[in-house]
Motif scaffolding. Structure first.
Motif, mmCIF file in Angstrom:
data_model
loop_
_atom_site.group_PDB
_atom_site.id
_atom_site.type_symbol
_atom_site.label_atom_id
_atom_site.label_comp_id
_atom_site.label_asym_id
_atom_site.label_seq_id
_atom_site.Cartn_x
_atom_site.Cartn_y
_atom_site.Cartn_z
ATOM 1 N N GLU A 41 0.832 -1.197 0.000
ATOM 2 C CA GLU A 41 0.000 0.000 0.000
ATOM 3 C C GLU A 41 0.869 1.251 0.000
ATOM 4 O O GLU A 41 2.048 1.202 0.362
ATOM 5 N N LEU A 42 0.255 2.351 -0.411
ATOM 6 C CA LEU A 42 0.855 3.675 -0.260
ATOM 7 C C LEU A 42 -0.060 4.527 0.611
ATOM 8 O O LEU A 42 -1.282 4.527 0.426
ATOM 9 N N VAL A 43 0.549 5.256 1.519
ATOM 10 C CA VAL A 43 -0.194 6.182 2.370
ATOM 11 C C VAL A 43 -0.062 7.577 1.785
ATOM 12 O O VAL A 43 1.052 8.063 1.541
ATOM 13 N N LEU A 44 -1.205 8.224 1.564
ATOM 14 C CA LEU A 44 -1.245 9.571 0.991
ATOM 15 C C LEU A 44 -1.860 10.522 2.011
ATOM 16 O O LEU A 44 -3.080 10.563 2.180
ATOM 17 N N GLN A 68 -5.155 17.101 -10.565
ATOM 18 C CA GLN A 68 -6.110 16.126 -10.046
ATOM 19 C C GLN A 68 -5.606 15.590 -8.703
ATOM 20 O O GLN A 68 -4.401 15.417 -8.500
ATOM 21 N N THR A 69 -6.531 15.328 -7.801
ATOM 22 C CA THR A 69 -6.189 14.801 -6.484
ATOM 23 C C THR A 69 -7.098 13.617 -6.152
ATOM 24 O O THR A 69 -8.139 13.413 -6.785
ATOM 25 N N VAL A 70 -6.698 12.854 -5.155
ATOM 26 C CA VAL A 70 -7.527 11.774 -4.624
ATOM 27 C C VAL A 70 -7.761 12.049 -3.142
ATOM 28 O O VAL A 70 -7.022 12.835 -2.528
ATOM 29 N N PRO A 71 -8.778 11.451 -2.531
ATOM 30 C CA PRO A 71 -8.967 11.633 -1.090
ATOM 31 C C PRO A 71 -7.765 11.108 -0.317
ATOM 32 O O PRO A 71 -7.183 10.075 -0.689
ATOM 33 N N PRO A 72 -7.360 11.783 0.745
ATOM 34 C CA PRO A 72 -6.277 11.242 1.570
ATOM 35 C C PRO A 72 -6.632 9.840 2.040
ATOM 36 O O PRO A 72 -7.796 9.517 2.286
ATOM 37 N N GLY A 73 -5.618 8.988 2.155
ATOM 38 C CA GLY A 73 -5.904 7.632 2.609
ATOM 39 C C GLY A 73 -4.773 6.677 2.333
ATOM 40 O O GLY A 73 -3.651 7.073 1.990
ATOM 41 N N ARG A 74 -5.089 5.413 2.470
ATOM 42 C CA ARG A 74 -4.137 4.314 2.292
ATOM 43 C C ARG A 74 -4.674 3.444 1.167
ATOM 44 O O ARG A 74 -5.792 2.929 1.263
ATOM 45 N N TYR A 75 -3.886 3.260 0.095
ATOM 46 C CA TYR A 75 -4.394 2.615 -1.108
ATOM 47 C C TYR A 75 -3.484 1.481 -1.574
ATOM 48 O O TYR A 75 -2.254 1.585 -1.489
ATOM 49 N N PRO A 76 -4.104 0.398 -2.117
ATOM 50 C CA PRO A 76 -3.294 -0.683 -2.677
ATOM 51 C C PRO A 76 -2.516 -0.214 -3.906
ATOM 52 O O PRO A 76 -3.014 0.578 -4.712
ATOM 53 N N LEU A 77 -1.304 -0.749 -4.030
ATOM 54 C CA LEU A 77 -0.468 -0.483 -5.194
ATOM 55 C C LEU A 77 -0.166 -1.807 -5.877
ATOM 56 O O LEU A 77 0.210 -2.784 -5.219
ATOM 57 N N ARG A 78 -0.329 -1.847 -7.197
ATOM 58 C CA ARG A 78 -0.062 -3.063 -7.956
ATOM 59 C C ARG A 78 0.825 -2.742 -9.148
ATOM 60 O O ARG A 78 0.797 -1.621 -9.656
ATOM 61 N N LEU A 79 1.578 -3.740 -9.573
ATOM 62 C CA LEU A 79 2.348 -3.631 -10.807
ATOM 63 C C LEU A 79 1.687 -4.493 -11.869
ATOM 64 O O LEU A 79 1.373 -5.661 -11.627
ATOM 65 N N SER A 80 1.485 -3.906 -13.034
ATOM 66 C CA SER A 80 1.124 -4.670 -14.215
ATOM 67 C C SER A 80 2.397 -4.898 -15.001
ATOM 68 O O SER A 80 3.091 -3.946 -15.368
ATOM 69 N N VAL A 81 2.719 -6.171 -15.241
ATOM 70 C CA VAL A 81 3.937 -6.496 -15.974
ATOM 71 C C VAL A 81 3.593 -7.437 -17.119
ATOM 72 O O VAL A 81 2.523 -8.052 -17.145
ATOM 73 N N VAL A 82 4.518 -7.559 -18.065
ATOM 74 C CA VAL A 82 4.420 -8.602 -19.079
ATOM 75 C C VAL A 82 5.640 -9.507 -18.962
ATOM 76 O O VAL A 82 6.752 -9.050 -18.696
ATOM 77 N N ARG A 83 5.382 -10.808 -19.164
ATOM 78 C CA ARG A 83 6.456 -11.796 -19.169
ATOM 79 C C ARG A 83 6.576 -12.349 -20.587
ATOM 80 O O ARG A 83 5.562 -12.666 -21.228
ATOM 81 N N PHE A 84 7.798 -12.453 -21.087
ATOM 82 C CA PHE A 84 8.038 -12.901 -22.447
ATOM 83 C C PHE A 84 7.994 -14.436 -22.493
ATOM 84 O O PHE A 84 8.734 -15.105 -21.765
ATOM 85 N N SER A 85 7.140 -14.971 -23.358
ATOM 86 C CA SER A 85 6.937 -16.417 -23.392
ATOM 87 C C SER A 85 8.185 -17.174 -23.812
ATOM 88 O O SER A 85 8.420 -18.301 -23.352
ATOM 89 N N ASP A 86 9.006 -16.589 -24.661
ATOM 90 C CA ASP A 86 10.210 -17.294 -25.110
ATOM 91 C C ASP A 86 11.392 -17.109 -24.162
ATOM 92 O O ASP A 86 12.450 -17.700 -24.363
ATOM 93 N N ASP A 87 11.208 -16.293 -23.128
ATOM 94 C CA ASP A 87 12.264 -16.046 -22.143
ATOM 95 C C ASP A 87 11.581 -15.693 -20.823
ATOM 96 O O ASP A 87 11.430 -14.519 -20.489
ATOM 97 N N PRO A 88 11.125 -16.684 -20.053
ATOM 98 C CA PRO A 88 10.309 -16.417 -18.862
ATOM 99 C C PRO A 88 10.976 -15.542 -17.807
ATOM 100 O O PRO A 88 10.286 -14.993 -16.948
ATOM 101 N N ASP A 89 12.293 -15.412 -17.864
ATOM 102 C CA ASP A 89 12.960 -14.515 -16.911
ATOM 103 C C ASP A 89 12.893 -13.057 -17.337
ATOM 104 O O ASP A 89 13.263 -12.171 -16.555
ATOM 105 N N LEU A 98 -2.272 2.520 -8.763
ATOM 106 C CA LEU A 98 -2.797 2.831 -7.442
ATOM 107 C C LEU A 98 -4.312 2.672 -7.497
ATOM 108 O O LEU A 98 -4.992 3.372 -8.255
ATOM 109 N N VAL A 99 -4.847 1.729 -6.727
ATOM 110 C CA VAL A 99 -6.279 1.441 -6.743
ATOM 111 C C VAL A 99 -6.958 2.329 -5.704
ATOM 112 O O VAL A 99 -6.745 2.165 -4.501
#
Length: 235
Positions: A41-44, A68-89, A98-99
């Motif tokens: 999470e991130l605290v704002l 633009q602003t959001v309400p003060p609070g504590r929010y989940p943070l996620r990473l969207s990533v892609v993994r390459f099928s021919d090189d899983p590393d 930020l959700v």
């Protein structure tokens, strides 16, 4: 070919910000698959947001908060990533998400600084923040001077190297690996992540629901903008 629409840039495939398992074909024919990784999470304290390259925070005068602003609070943070099928590393970060509100996002708008005007942009153009340290982050504007002090401390002002880069053979921030820095009370307040394919300029999006409430704030590293989906996406 990427999805081209008239007017300023919009998110190419926003489903990929939130959903894992979506397959894409890149511009050179490589197959990648999205994954979503929780990053705590991130605290704002104020909800006024800054995005940027954390390696540049030694110069706080170069950073400014979005209109633009959001309400003060504590929010989940996620990473969207892609993994390459021919090189899983091989993993690339598509976005830091930020959700803010658990509701469907029906509209996306570019994050803007006070002096920026969307009407000045041409087709596919955007306002973005610059990266030259291969990292991006999002944090509350009230903590700008705090992080400038933390990262600029140490002999010769080099604490940022130890905190963000480390001294081992593997970088601290790479792929799904991130570094979270705390605020004055020890709360999670800044998470540094790898910036897609590296240095460049990147937009930030505010998502809104049908009632105009902000649902998410997305730091978009444009990894999929030249790709084509192989799986059905939402409207």
């Amino acid at each position: 070919m990427s999805l081209q629409r008239p007017g300023p840039l919009r998110p190419a495939y926003p489903d990929a910000f939130f959903v894992g398992g979506i397959r894409f074909v890149g511009p050179t024919g490589q197959l990648v698959v999205t994954e979503i990784h929780d990053k705590g999470e991130l605290v704002l304290p104020t909800g006024s947001l800054i995005a940027g390259d954390p390696t540049g925070l030694l110069f706080p005068q170069d950073f400014a908060a979005f209109t633009q602003t959001v309400p003060p609070g504590r929010y989940p943070l996620r990473l969207s990533v892609v993994r390459f099928s021919d090189d899983p590393d091989h993993v690339r970060v598509c976005a830091a998400v930020l959700v803010v509100h658990d509701a469907p996002t029906v509209h996306w708008e570019q994050a803007l600084l006070p002096e920026q005007d969307l009407s000045e942009l041409g087709d596919e153009e955007f306002f973005g923040f610059g990266v030259d340290g291969a990292m991006g982050c999002l944090f509350d504007a009230s903590l700008l001077n705090h992080f400038a002090t933390v990262l600029g401390s140490g002999e010769g002002g080099t604490a940022w190297i130890d905190l963000l880069c480390g001294s081992g053979p593997e970088p601290l921030v790479a792929g799904t690996r991130t570094v979270t820095l705390t605020g004055p009370a020890g709360e999670p307040a800044l998470t540094a992540c790898e910036s897609g394919f590296g240095d460049g300029a990147y937009p930030v999006w505010f998502g809104r629901d049908d009632d105009g409430r902000i649902t998410a704030v997305v730091v978009d590293f444009l990894v999929l903008n030249e790709s084509e989906p192989l799986d059905p996406l939402g409207p």
